[in-house]
Design an enzyme around this catalytic site. Structure first.
Site, short mmCIF file in Angstrom:
data_model
loop_
_atom_site.label_atom_id
_atom_site.label_comp_id
_atom_site.label_asym_id
_atom_site.label_seq_id
_atom_site.Cartn_x
_atom_site.Cartn_y
_atom_site.Cartn_z
N LYS A 13 0.81 -1.23 0.00
CA LYS A 13 0.00 0.00 0.00
C LYS A 13 0.84 1.27 0.00
CE LYS A 13 -2.21 -0.73 3.75
NZ LYS A 13 -1.52 -1.97 4.13
N ARG A 87 -9.72 2.15 9.15
CA ARG A 87 -9.34 0.78 9.50
C ARG A 87 -10.50 0.01 10.12
NH1 ARG A 87 -3.32 -0.10 10.38
NH2 ARG A 87 -2.42 1.75 9.48
N ARG A 123 7.40 -10.81 2.86
CA ARG A 123 7.67 -9.45 2.36
C ARG A 123 8.02 -8.51 3.51
NH1 ARG A 123 2.91 -7.49 -1.81
NH2 ARG A 123 3.26 -8.99 -3.46
N ARG A 133 14.12 -2.01 10.64
CA ARG A 133 12.99 -1.88 11.56
C ARG A 133 13.00 -3.05 12.55
NH1 ARG A 133 7.96 0.45 8.09
NH2 ARG A 133 6.91 -0.09 10.01
N ARG A 144 -0.04 -8.17 13.29
CA ARG A 144 -0.65 -7.15 12.43
C ARG A 144 -1.57 -7.77 11.39
NH1 ARG A 144 4.70 -3.91 11.31
NH2 ARG A 144 4.95 -2.95 13.34
#
Length: 190
Positions: A13, A87, A123, A133, A144
């Site tokens: 996204k 969301r 990914r 990260r 998530r």
């Protein structure tokens, strides 16, 4: 043109939203960017969000909705691509209200579809390794995905019922997915 780009974490996204916003001549409006900006500028909403974040709690919808309301009222947001909001079903209602107050509505919702959950997880693990990260552990990434499935995936049928959902295969190169998105945008332009 006012668009929402949605899909599960790892679907691409963020990458696609930036390019899509440029292609429509609009703003890329990311909730992550809005939070960082409000925190950095120490706005009232940023200070409120920080209290929740410092306590390890989710930022309530009222705060997020306020940030979105303010951002969509800015002059560069006449055309936009939303990335990361809404969301939840409650946020869909709020977004509709915000846009109605501005005399606008969404022109389309593009949902990146990636059926293979393991593809998404891999990914994101790769992204975490290449971007440094450290907080993106496999456990966090899988959580998530679960949160997306429990909350945000329910928006797909809502937008399908609104007649503005366009599902796009999210598997392939960045350029291949971008071409599929561009075909949807062309169809929306009529």
């Amino acid at each position: 043109m006012r668009l929402l780009l949605m899909g599960p974490p790892g679907a691409g996204k963020g990458t696609q939203a930036v390019d899509l916003a440029t292609s429509i001549g609009g703003a890329h409006i990311s909730t992550g960017d809005m939070f960082r900006e409000n925190l950095a500028n120490e706005t009232d909403l940023g200070k409120l969000a920080k209290q929740y974040m410092d306590a390890g709690q989710y930022v309530p919808d009222e705060v997020t909705n306020g940030m979105v309301r303010n951002r969509l009222a800015e002059p560069d947001a006449a055309a936009f691509v939303l990335d990361g909001y809404p969301r939840t079903a409650d946020q869909v209602v709020e977004l509709d209200d915000i846009l109605a107050s501005l005399g606008a509505k969404l022109d389309g919702v593009i949902s990146l579809v990636v059926e293979d959950r393991e593809e998404l997880v891999q990914r994101m693990i790769k992204r975490a390794e290449t971007s440094g990260r450290a907080d993106d552990t496999e456990e966090v990434i899988r959580h998530r995905q679960d949160v997306y499935d429990a909350e945000t995936a329910a928006l797909v049928p809502l937008y399908r019922d609104h007649g503005i959902l366009h599902e796009v295969d999210g598997i392939g190169t960045i350029d291949e997915v971008a071409a599929r998105i561009a075909a949807v945008v062309d169809s929306l332009r009529g």
